[in-house]
Structure formats: C-alpha cells, structure tokens
Motif scaffolding. Structure first.
Motif, short mmCIF file in Angstrom:
data_model
loop_
_atom_site.label_atom_id
_atom_site.label_comp_id
_atom_site.label_asym_id
_atom_site.label_seq_id
_atom_site.Cartn_x
_atom_site.Cartn_y
_atom_site.Cartn_z
N UNK A 1 96.19 -2.00 58.27
CA UNK A 1 97.60 -2.30 58.49
C UNK A 1 98.11 -3.40 57.57
N UNK A 2 99.42 -3.62 57.64
CA UNK A 2 100.06 -4.67 56.84
C UNK A 2 99.73 -6.07 57.35
N UNK A 3 99.20 -6.17 58.55
CA UNK A 3 98.83 -7.48 59.08
C UNK A 3 97.34 -7.75 58.97
N UNK A 4 96.59 -6.83 58.31
CA UNK A 4 95.18 -7.08 58.03
C UNK A 4 94.18 -6.50 59.00
N UNK B 1 91.51 -8.96 57.58
CA UNK B 1 92.16 -9.59 56.43
C UNK B 1 93.37 -10.40 56.88
N UNK B 2 93.69 -11.42 56.09
CA UNK B 2 94.93 -12.17 56.31
C UNK B 2 95.94 -11.64 55.31
N UNK B 3 96.75 -10.71 55.75
CA UNK B 3 97.69 -10.03 54.87
C UNK B 3 97.37 -8.54 54.81
N UNK B 4 98.10 -7.83 54.01
CA UNK B 4 98.01 -6.38 53.92
C UNK B 4 96.62 -5.89 53.51
N UNK B 5 96.15 -4.84 54.17
CA UNK B 5 94.95 -4.11 53.72
C UNK B 5 95.39 -3.14 52.64
N UNK B 6 94.87 -3.30 51.43
CA UNK B 6 95.27 -2.44 50.32
C UNK B 6 94.52 -1.12 50.30
N UNK B 7 93.21 -1.15 50.60
CA UNK B 7 92.40 0.06 50.51
C UNK B 7 91.22 -0.07 51.47
N UNK C 1 84.17 -0.21 53.92
CA UNK C 1 84.56 -1.29 53.01
C UNK C 1 86.08 -1.35 52.95
N UNK C 2 86.62 -2.56 52.93
CA UNK C 2 88.07 -2.73 52.80
C UNK C 2 88.38 -3.88 51.84
N UNK C 3 89.57 -3.84 51.28
CA UNK C 3 90.03 -4.93 50.42
C UNK C 3 91.49 -5.20 50.74
N UNK C 4 91.89 -6.47 50.55
CA UNK C 4 93.24 -6.81 50.98
C UNK C 4 93.92 -7.86 50.14
N UNK C 5 95.09 -8.23 50.63
CA UNK C 5 95.94 -9.22 49.98
C UNK C 5 95.28 -10.58 49.91
N UNK C 6 94.29 -10.81 50.76
CA UNK C 6 93.59 -12.11 50.82
C UNK C 6 92.47 -12.25 49.79
#
Length: 262
Positions: free
Chosen positions: A127-130, A149-155, A166-171
């Motif tokens: 989500x956009x909130x991580x 994550x703190x911020x959007x999850x990109x993938x 596995x995930x990556x995000x705005x943080x």
C-alpha cells in the motif's frame, strides 16, 4: 508497440489522457491489457489493431494488473484488489470480453502494487502507507499483514519457491518476509529508493530512482555491481525466465534492452 529486431516503433495507440500504470500481453500474443490512472483497464487487439474492450471496475486509479490462467488481478488506489474471470472476446459471438468479479480484497488505504506466487494461491499487496499483506486467493482472506515500509511500497514479489516475499519502498529499504510465519527476516538499506526489481530468491536486479541498475546479494546485504542506465528513475522492468534478458523503461522516456551475465 516496439520491435526489438528493428528497434523501431511499429504501432502507437492512445487509450487515455491520463498515465498508463501497467501493461501486459496475454498468452498467445494477440491481446494487450493496460491499466490507467483514469480508473479503467483497456483491452487492445493486436490482430485487429484497435481497442477491443474497457473494464470500468474501480473508483480510483488502477495501479497494477496481473494475469494468471484466465484471471485478471487489478490493484487500485480505491483501496481494493479485485479478481476477475475474463472470457476473451475471440471466443464470444459479440467479440467483447465478459468480466465476472470473483473476489474483492479490501484494504484500509490505496494499493500500489501486487504479485502472485507461482501456484496462484497467494497474493501479496503493498500500500501507499507501507503495509504488506499476504492473501489466500481461494478464500480471499488475509494470512499476514505487516507495516514493513515508511512510505509507499513500490514493488513486491514472491521468491520462485514462494517461501519468501521481497518488497522495496519509498524508505530506500528492501524487506524480506517469511511467507509461512509472516515474520520479517531481513532488511537491507539502499542509498536511494529502488523503484522496481526482479529476483531469483537470492540475487536481486533493481532499478533505482537515479536510473542505475543494481545487482544485489540479498543474503550479504550488499551491492555486487552498478550498471549505468537511465537518466531518470527506472519505472518498470521485465526479465525472461532464463534471467539473462532484461527490458527497462524509465522516466527519461527510454526503453533499454539488456543482456545480463552474473
């Protein structure tokens, strides 16, 4: 549509006056599906060279689509992931697709990305909130939910054996989740946000905010190689099953073809 052999644009079509968020080609290479920020999902016939159908299934931007075994999975900023059964227009007398809503996975906030495991039994959403959620697809119920994550999850993506996510995000972080227990087992910090990635369970190829491609040893938590790529963020990435051919798309309006040896 771009020809890899001639390196030229073969066909161009406009679906919407808003951004397209996701694009895929259905098995058989006859239909392209694109999702858009205008809340719609577009079906384009390659054979007939025209828009074939439109699915108006969300109340806000469609952020990501996946296709598996005749089912379409759509994530949206309207805080839902929807599962559709689609009958292609070629098999129907009216040439239009038939859409049946099978399930609706409700979230508290906008959903930015989704992925399915190899068996199509689990779906991961970011989500956009991580928050990362792992869903049981047959029952449409949540198995695990973690504020990763703190911020959007990109993938986000399952490993080939479906044991890890596995995930990556705005943080600027990579996070690895044990799918069975729902526990966070690893966190790796990058120097900048990684917008997209592909991985085999051990090695990661990621596209960065600055345009570089990075190869990571996730177990060691370090970058193995940096490859100069785009002059803007790498926004999308495709990799073949052999993990040696990659296509990237960037904010610099460039499509790049890569041969990897690692």
């Amino acid at each position: 549509m771009f020809s890899k052999e001639s390196k030229t644009i073969q066909r161009s079509v406009s679906f919407s006056n808003m951004a397209l968020s996701s694009c895929l080609i259905l098995p058989g290479d006859t239909t392209v599906i694109s999702s858009s920020w205008d809340n719609h999902i577009y079906f384009y016939s390659i054979a007939f060279g025209r828009q074939q159908d439109v699915l108006m299934g969300h109340d806000d931007a469609v952020s990501k689509i996946c296709w598996r075994d005749g089912r379409l999975y759509s994530a949206s900023w309207d805080s839902t992931v929807k599962v559709w059964h689609c009958v292609p227009g070629e098999t129907l007398s009216n040439k239009k697709h038939h859409f049946e809503l099978l399930a609706e996975l409700e979230h508290d906030v906008s959903v930015n990305t989704i992925d399915l495991n190899a068996a199509n039994t689990m779906l991961a959403s970011g989500t956009k909130e991580g928050t990362i959620s792992v869903w049981d697809v047959p029952t449409a119920t949540v198995l695990h939910q973690l504020p990763c994550h703190s911020g959007t999850v990109f993938d986000a993506a399952f490993s080939p054996d479906s044991r890890h996510l596995l995930s990556t995000g705005e943080d600027c972080c990579f996070k690895v989740i044990d799918v069975q227990t729902g526990m966070l087992i690893s966190s790796v910090t990058a120097g900048e946000p990684q917008r997209c990635f592909k991985w085999d369970g051990n090695t990661i190829l990621s596209g960065s905010q600055s345009g570089e491609l990075l190869i990571w040893d996730i177990l060691g938590g370090k970058v193995i190689e940096r490859i100069k790529g785009h002059t803007g963020a790498v926004m999308s990435m495709w990799m073949n099953e052999q993990c040696n051919s990659v296509i990237t798309g960037g904010e610099d309006k460039q499509i790049m073809f890569w041969k990897l040896q690692y």
